[in-house]
Design a protein around this motif. Structure first.
Motif, PDB file in Angstrom:
ATOM      1  N   PHE A 153       0.269   5.047  -1.676  1.00 18.83           N
ATOM      2  CA  PHE A 153      -0.489   5.879  -0.736  1.00 18.83           C
ATOM      3  C   PHE A 153       0.050   7.311  -0.778  1.00 18.83           C
ATOM      4  CE2 PHE A 153      -1.434   7.614   3.487  1.00 18.83           C
ATOM      5  CZ  PHE A 153      -2.795   7.368   3.556  1.00 18.83           C
TER       6      PHE A 153
ATOM      7  N   TYR B 185      -6.876   3.468   2.382  1.00 25.88           N
ATOM      8  CA  TYR B 185      -6.125   3.331   1.131  1.00 25.88           C
ATOM      9  C   TYR B 185      -7.063   3.351  -0.070  1.00 25.88           C
ATOM     10  CZ  TYR B 185      -3.248   1.283  -2.538  1.00 25.88           C
ATOM     11  OH  TYR B 185      -2.600   1.058  -3.710  1.00 25.88           O
TER      12      TYR B 185
ATOM     13  N   TYR C 203       0.827  -1.205   0.000  1.00 23.09           N
ATOM     14  CA  TYR C 203       0.000   0.000   0.000  1.00 23.09           C
ATOM     15  C   TYR C 203       0.860   1.254   0.000  1.00 23.09           C
ATOM     16  CZ  TYR C 203      -4.121  -2.810   1.268  1.00 23.09           C
ATOM     17  OH  TYR C 203      -5.152  -3.711   1.278  1.00 23.09           O
TER      18      TYR C 203
END
Length: 249
Positions: free
Chosen positions: A108, A131, A104
């Motif tokens: 992000f 996210y 992620y």
């Protein structure tokens, strides 16, 4: 800025233009997170009820939701705590379940968040739902303050609903089953919402399904970690393949 003539001397003097009204980022984040918040409500209530039905004190649900904030791992943690699992086993399980956050971090929008404290909290509160909301098409112009408010509200939804579920857990009959499936249902909804934003990109979900099936067949004991590794490798291979194709004018 405006140029307004001054009476004395008749020379123009720059006058600062009126600043535009500042939009409340907290109010915008509240609107952005409302849908997921409604999904967190039954999920948190289910988690809190599951905590008390497992024999743990009610405050354990709120403490876990506020400090661990791990979603799926918290459901797993209930059984491990009640079974008095070794601390090393809990740590390894936490790593395997939450290792997806490493991937992620690649996309992000942490670079929009300013300040060390803000970046630290944004990293800590980077859950699946945050996210999904902050990496969508319409979130590309969100400032860091709006992202922080969004993450804080999601954190608050989860901790509040978990505590409420634990306090109300005694009212739920012990014969009720399926409370732990609430998390799976929420992930299914988020996956469907993500599919709608792919704009016809069929290979990406196909690669995800194939990665999950391959991990299930090859290493069923560590399916989550293996699936993410296979999916990441497939995405990298596709990126390298498409980037090497000659560009036509």
């Amino acid at each position: 800025m405006d140029i307004t003539p001054v009476a004395t001397g008749g020379l123009p003097r720059p006058v600062p233009a009126a600043a535009p009204p500042v939009r409340s980022e907290a109010r915008a984040a509240l609107k952005d997170s409302a849908g997921v918040g409604l999904g967190f409500l039954p999920l948190g209530l289910a988690f809190g009820a599951l905590v008390t039905q497992s024999g743990l004190d009610w405050w354990w649900a709120g403490l876990s939701a506020a400090l661990v904030f791990g979603g799926s791992f918290e459901f797993l943690l209930i059984g491990m705590v009640t079974a008095s699992a070794p601390l090393a086993a809990i740590a390894v399980s936490a790593l395997l379940v939450n290792v997806r956050h490493v991937f992620y971090a690649l996309s992000f929008p942490l670079h929009r968040v300013t300040g060390r404290l803000g970046k630290a909290y944004s990293t800590y509160a980077m859950c699946d739902e945050a996210y999904a909301l902050t990496t969508g098409e319409r979130a590309r112009t969100w400032p860091g303050r709006r992202i922080l408010w969004l993450q804080f509200l999601l954190h608050l939804y989860w901790a509040g609903s978990s505590t409420a579920g634990a306090l109300l857990g005694s009212l739920i009959p012990g014969s009720v089953t399926g409370l732990d499936f609430a998390l799976t249902a929420l992930f299914a909804v988020l996956a469907l919402d993500a599919l709608q934003g792919l704009r016809g990109d069929v290979p990406t979900p196909a690669l995800a399904v194939l990665s999950a099936l391959g991990a299930r067949l090859l290493v069923p004991g560590q399916m989550l970690l293996a699936a993410f590794a296979l999916f990441t490798a497939a995405l990298l291979a596709r990126h390298l393949t498409t980037s090497r194709k000659p560009r036509h004018a």
